[in-house]
Design a protein around this motif. Structure first.
Motif, PDB file in Angstrom:
ATOM      1  N   ARG A 109      11.260  -1.971  -3.847  1.00  0.00           N
ATOM      2  CA  ARG A 109      11.991  -3.214  -4.123  1.00  0.00           C
ATOM      3  C   ARG A 109      13.424  -2.874  -4.534  1.00  0.00           C
ATOM      4  O   ARG A 109      13.705  -1.776  -5.047  1.00  0.00           O
ATOM      5  CB  ARG A 109      11.273  -4.020  -5.206  1.00  0.00           C
ATOM      6  N   ARG A 142       7.301   0.445 -15.604  1.00  0.00           N
ATOM      7  CA  ARG A 142       7.783   1.082 -14.381  1.00  0.00           C
ATOM      8  C   ARG A 142       9.256   1.469 -14.493  1.00  0.00           C
ATOM      9  O   ARG A 142       9.706   2.402 -13.844  1.00  0.00           O
ATOM     10  CB  ARG A 142       7.667   0.105 -13.178  1.00  0.00           C
ATOM     11  N   ASP A 143      10.002   0.694 -15.303  1.00  0.00           N
ATOM     12  CA  ASP A 143      11.459   0.851 -15.367  1.00  0.00           C
ATOM     13  C   ASP A 143      11.932   0.996 -16.815  1.00  0.00           C
ATOM     14  O   ASP A 143      13.068   0.677 -17.126  1.00  0.00           O
ATOM     15  CB  ASP A 143      12.131  -0.388 -14.753  1.00  0.00           C
ATOM     16  N   SER A 174       1.648 -10.614  -9.586  1.00  0.00           N
ATOM     17  CA  SER A 174       2.567  -9.960 -10.520  1.00  0.00           C
ATOM     18  C   SER A 174       3.549  -9.057  -9.783  1.00  0.00           C
ATOM     19  O   SER A 174       4.726  -8.983 -10.144  1.00  0.00           O
ATOM     20  CB  SER A 174       1.798  -9.166 -11.586  1.00  0.00           C
ATOM     21  N   SER A 175       3.078  -8.410  -8.738  1.00  0.00           N
ATOM     22  CA  SER A 175       3.959  -7.520  -7.983  1.00  0.00           C
ATOM     23  C   SER A 175       5.064  -8.340  -7.294  1.00  0.00           C
ATOM     24  O   SER A 175       6.233  -7.944  -7.289  1.00  0.00           O
ATOM     25  CB  SER A 175       3.135  -6.743  -6.961  1.00  0.00           C
ATOM     26  N   TYR A 234       4.713  -9.048 -17.166  1.00  0.00           N
ATOM     27  CA  TYR A 234       4.938  -9.507 -15.776  1.00  0.00           C
ATOM     28  C   TYR A 234       3.717 -10.266 -15.258  1.00  0.00           C
ATOM     29  O   TYR A 234       3.842 -11.230 -14.507  1.00  0.00           O
ATOM     30  CB  TYR A 234       5.272  -8.324 -14.856  1.00  0.00           C
ATOM     31  N   ARG A 235       2.543  -9.808 -15.654  1.00  0.00           N
ATOM     32  CA  ARG A 235       1.321 -10.502 -15.230  1.00  0.00           C
ATOM     33  C   ARG A 235       1.296 -11.918 -15.808  1.00  0.00           C
ATOM     34  O   ARG A 235       0.919 -12.878 -15.129  1.00  0.00           O
ATOM     35  CB  ARG A 235       0.086  -9.708 -15.680  1.00  0.00           C
ATOM     36  N   ASP A 259       6.380  -1.814  -5.331  1.00  0.00           N
ATOM     37  CA  ASP A 259       7.071  -1.525  -6.606  1.00  0.00           C
ATOM     38  C   ASP A 259       8.156  -0.456  -6.436  1.00  0.00           C
ATOM     39  O   ASP A 259       9.162  -0.467  -7.148  1.00  0.00           O
ATOM     40  CB  ASP A 259       6.063  -1.063  -7.674  1.00  0.00           C
ATOM     41  N   THR A 283       4.279  -3.550 -20.777  1.00  0.00           N
ATOM     42  CA  THR A 283       5.202  -4.484 -20.102  1.00  0.00           C
ATOM     43  C   THR A 283       4.590  -5.058 -18.829  1.00  0.00           C
ATOM     44  O   THR A 283       4.981  -6.136 -18.387  1.00  0.00           O
ATOM     45  CB  THR A 283       6.559  -3.827 -19.767  1.00  0.00           C
ATOM     46  N   ARG A 298       0.679  -1.886  -3.506  1.00  0.00           N
ATOM     47  CA  ARG A 298       1.458  -2.302  -4.671  1.00  0.00           C
ATOM     48  C   ARG A 298       2.502  -1.223  -5.035  1.00  0.00           C
ATOM     49  O   ARG A 298       3.630  -1.543  -5.357  1.00  0.00           O
ATOM     50  CB  ARG A 298       0.515  -2.575  -5.855  1.00  0.00           C
ATOM     51  N   ARG A 328      13.031 -10.634 -13.799  1.00  0.00           N
ATOM     52  CA  ARG A 328      13.134  -9.387 -14.566  1.00  0.00           C
ATOM     53  C   ARG A 328      14.113  -9.545 -15.726  1.00  0.00           C
ATOM     54  O   ARG A 328      13.878  -9.031 -16.806  1.00  0.00           O
ATOM     55  CB  ARG A 328      13.548  -8.211 -13.668  1.00  0.00           C
TER      56      ARG A 328
END
Ligand code: DC
Length: 221
Positions: free
Chosen positions: A179, A124-125, A91-92, A35-36, A176, A31, A172, A101
């Motif tokens: 946020r 990450r999620d 991306s971040s 995002y990238r 991440d 994933t 980063r 998102r």
């Protein structure tokens, strides 16, 4: 079976997720790559990354696909371009925008649905937000200096010094984890593995053991 693998950068998620997917005949979705690609769409549209609505419009207008480890943006293979330091930093920032998102998560869920839920999904999620009902949730961690050393070995590091990588990773991770939307954190029911002092094969073995446990597959001890 959906297996969610989350954790910070440089922890080895991609390698573990890819090997676990291969070993159990599941598809693998990175994933972070989505995002990238979203960030690259915004960069290519030359929008100001601080202008959330312009970024959202650029991402909404883009076609992002992920097939057998290849990332496509509007039909073009951008697998290499999304790994540049500029795309990584972008991306971040782009991943911190809630509406981005929403768009990207909808793509990820549709991707897994199209594969009848037979996937290892890395990010990450994933265990907290994207697939809270995943059959197995793994959260990988490692000490920052270990992650920086691992990243230094990646082709994308392109010979950068470990100290430089360490600083960028910490920055980063902080972005991440702090946020507002979907911060990096383990799901309450995630199986957490500190991989700092473990060889890769041991990590993969542990994840496969957990996958067998939840699927009821017998194990030869
Ligand atoms: O895993 P990666 O380094 O390729 O991820 C790129 C960026 O995307 C990173 O800053 C975190 C973000 N990301 C995210 O917010 N949620 C995900 N599920 C995957 C990645």
């Amino acid at each position: 079976m959906v297996i969610a693998i989350d954790g910070p950068g440089g922890v080895g998620k991609s390698t573990v997720a890819r090997r676990v997917a291969f070993s159990r005949g599941l598809e693998y979705l990175d994933t972070g790559a989505t995002y990238r690609a979203a960030a690259l769409a915004a960069v290519r549209a030359e929008v100001d990354l601080d202008d959330s609505s312009a970024v959202v419009s650029a991402v909404a207008a883009a076609t992002i696909e992920y097939r057998r480890g290849i990332t496509l943006l509007d039909g073009e293979d951008v697998s290499t371009e999304i790994r540049t330091p500029q795309a990584t930093a972008a991306s971040s920032a782009v991943a911190a925008i809630a509406e981005v998102r929403e768009i990207v998560v909808a793509m990820q869920r549709a991707w897994v649905d199209a594969r009848d839920g037979k996937a290892v999904v890395e990010g990450r999620d994933i265990g907290t937000v994207v697939f809270p009902e995943a059959d197995l949730k793994i959260f990988l961690t490692a000490r920052p200096e270990v992650r920086a050393a691992r990243r230094a070995g990646d082709p994308e590091a392109d010979g950068a010094a470990v100290t430089e990588i360490h600083a960028a990773l910490e920055q980063r991770d902080h972005a991440d984890s702090t946020r507002e939307v979907s911060p990096l954190r383990p799901a309450p029911d995630a199986y957490v593995i500190d991989t700092s002092d473990m060889p890769l094969d041991a990590v993969i073995g542990e994840v496969l053991g957990q996958a067998d446990r939840v699927s009821g597959r017998p194990r030869l001890l």
